[in-house]
Design a protein around this motif. Structure first.
Motif, PDB file in Angstrom:
ATOM      1  N   CYS A  34       0.857  -1.195   0.000  1.00 41.90           N
ATOM      2  CA  CYS A  34       0.000   0.000   0.000  1.00 41.90           C
ATOM      3  C   CYS A  34       0.889   1.239   0.000  1.00 41.90           C
ATOM      4  O   CYS A  34       1.858   1.300   0.751  1.00 41.90           O
ATOM      5  CB  CYS A  34      -0.862   0.037   1.264  1.00 41.90           C
ATOM      6  SG  CYS A  34      -1.846  -1.431   1.562  1.00 41.90           S
ATOM      7  N   ALA A  92      -7.606   0.710  -2.621  1.00 43.66           N
ATOM      8  CA  ALA A  92      -7.021   1.582  -1.606  1.00 43.66           C
ATOM      9  C   ALA A  92      -8.080   2.056  -0.629  1.00 43.66           C
ATOM     10  O   ALA A  92      -9.144   2.526  -1.036  1.00 43.66           O
ATOM     11  CB  ALA A  92      -6.351   2.776  -2.277  1.00 43.66           C
ATOM     12  N   SER A 144      -4.595   4.797   2.218  1.00 41.27           N
ATOM     13  CA  SER A 144      -3.712   4.389   1.124  1.00 41.27           C
ATOM     14  C   SER A 144      -4.018   5.179  -0.144  1.00 41.27           C
ATOM     15  O   SER A 144      -5.187   5.379  -0.490  1.00 41.27           O
ATOM     16  CB  SER A 144      -3.881   2.894   0.826  1.00 41.27           C
ATOM     17  OG  SER A 144      -3.569   2.125   1.967  1.00 41.27           O
ATOM     18  N   GLU A 202      -2.711   4.123  -3.127  1.00 40.91           N
ATOM     19  CA  GLU A 202      -2.914   3.039  -4.076  1.00 40.91           C
ATOM     20  C   GLU A 202      -2.444   1.733  -3.455  1.00 40.91           C
ATOM     21  O   GLU A 202      -1.714   1.721  -2.468  1.00 40.91           O
ATOM     22  CB  GLU A 202      -2.195   3.294  -5.407  1.00 40.91           C
ATOM     23  CG  GLU A 202      -0.682   3.322  -5.317  1.00 40.91           C
ATOM     24  CD  GLU A 202       0.001   3.563  -6.653  1.00 40.91           C
ATOM     25  OE1 GLU A 202      -0.226   2.771  -7.608  1.00 40.91           O
ATOM     26  OE2 GLU A 202       0.770   4.534  -6.747  1.00 40.91           O
ATOM     27  N   LYS A 229      -0.998  -2.213  -4.724  1.00 43.34           N
ATOM     28  CA  LYS A 229      -0.457  -2.865  -5.922  1.00 43.34           C
ATOM     29  C   LYS A 229       0.303  -4.132  -5.550  1.00 43.34           C
ATOM     30  O   LYS A 229       0.944  -4.194  -4.502  1.00 43.34           O
ATOM     31  CB  LYS A 229       0.482  -1.875  -6.627  1.00 43.34           C
ATOM     32  CG  LYS A 229       1.060  -2.337  -7.917  1.00 43.34           C
ATOM     33  CD  LYS A 229       1.921  -1.225  -8.523  1.00 43.34           C
ATOM     34  CE  LYS A 229       2.650  -1.739  -9.744  1.00 43.34           C
ATOM     35  NZ  LYS A 229       3.546  -0.726 -10.319  1.00 43.34           N
TER      36      LYS A 229
END
Length: 190
Positions: A58, A130, A134, A136, A138
């Motif tokens: 995150c 998210a 956060s 994003e 991934k």
């Protein structure tokens, strides 16, 4: 701490007669206010596909270390177990559904009065997103990890433990191990 939580009288730092550490003590009612480390608990969410294991990270939307990458983790709440805290934090920060496994790493961080614990976890699906903390979320392979953008030393250590174990597992040399480390002074952050 400035005031007693029992009687609101100002507190003083002294070493109580039956103790060896400096404590906040109320000279009015005699209450000793003990302070204990905070528990930071999280998960190492893994996704296996096409013979490769990826880990979910995150990008932080809060300070400290805004914009840096971390594992989903946070402070444990009263009334929950460490595994419940790891699951809750993973849901809050990554919107991820996981199956929690064994405790993987325990890192003592005495200079900030914290203990960090991370559980191995398997992502149940790829429907993560998210959360409010956060920017994003991934999946990363080992080669894709943004090492210079990792938020905290405890995260770097846990990720290195992970990839060391995965290499051993690929070589048929066992399974995941439990890892522990003491981080006695802060690493320089850029």
């Amino acid at each position: 701490m400035k005031f007693c939580s029992e009687c609101a009288h100002p507190v003083t730092q002294i070493i109580p007669p039956d103790d060896t550490r400096l404590r906040y003590v109320c000279t009015q009612c005699g209450t000793i206010h003990y302070q204990n480390p905070n528990m930071v608990v999280g998960s190492v969410p893994l996704w296996k596909a096409d013979g490769e294991t990826r880990v979910l990270l995150c990008r932080r939307a809060i300070e400290p270390r805004y914009g840096y990458w971390t594992l989903p983790a946070g402070f444990m709440e009263n009334g929950e177990t460490t595994s419940e805290a790891a699951g809750r934090e993973t849901e809050e920060e990554a919107g991820a559904r996981i199956e929690l496994h064994q405790l993987f790493s325990l890192l003592n961080v005495p200079h900030v009065h914290q203990v960090h614990m991370f559980y191995l976890a398997t992502l149940l699906d790829l429907d993560y997103l998210a959360g409010v903390e956060s920017l994003e979320v991934k999946l990363f392979s080992e080669a894709e990890i943004p090492w210079d953008e990792i938020a905290f030393p405890t995260i770097s250590h846990t990720l290195r433990f992970l990839f060391e174990d995965l290499a051993r597992i690929r070589n048929g040399e066992g399974d995941f191990r439990f890892h522990t480390r003491d981080i006695n002074k802060p690493m320089r952050q850029t």
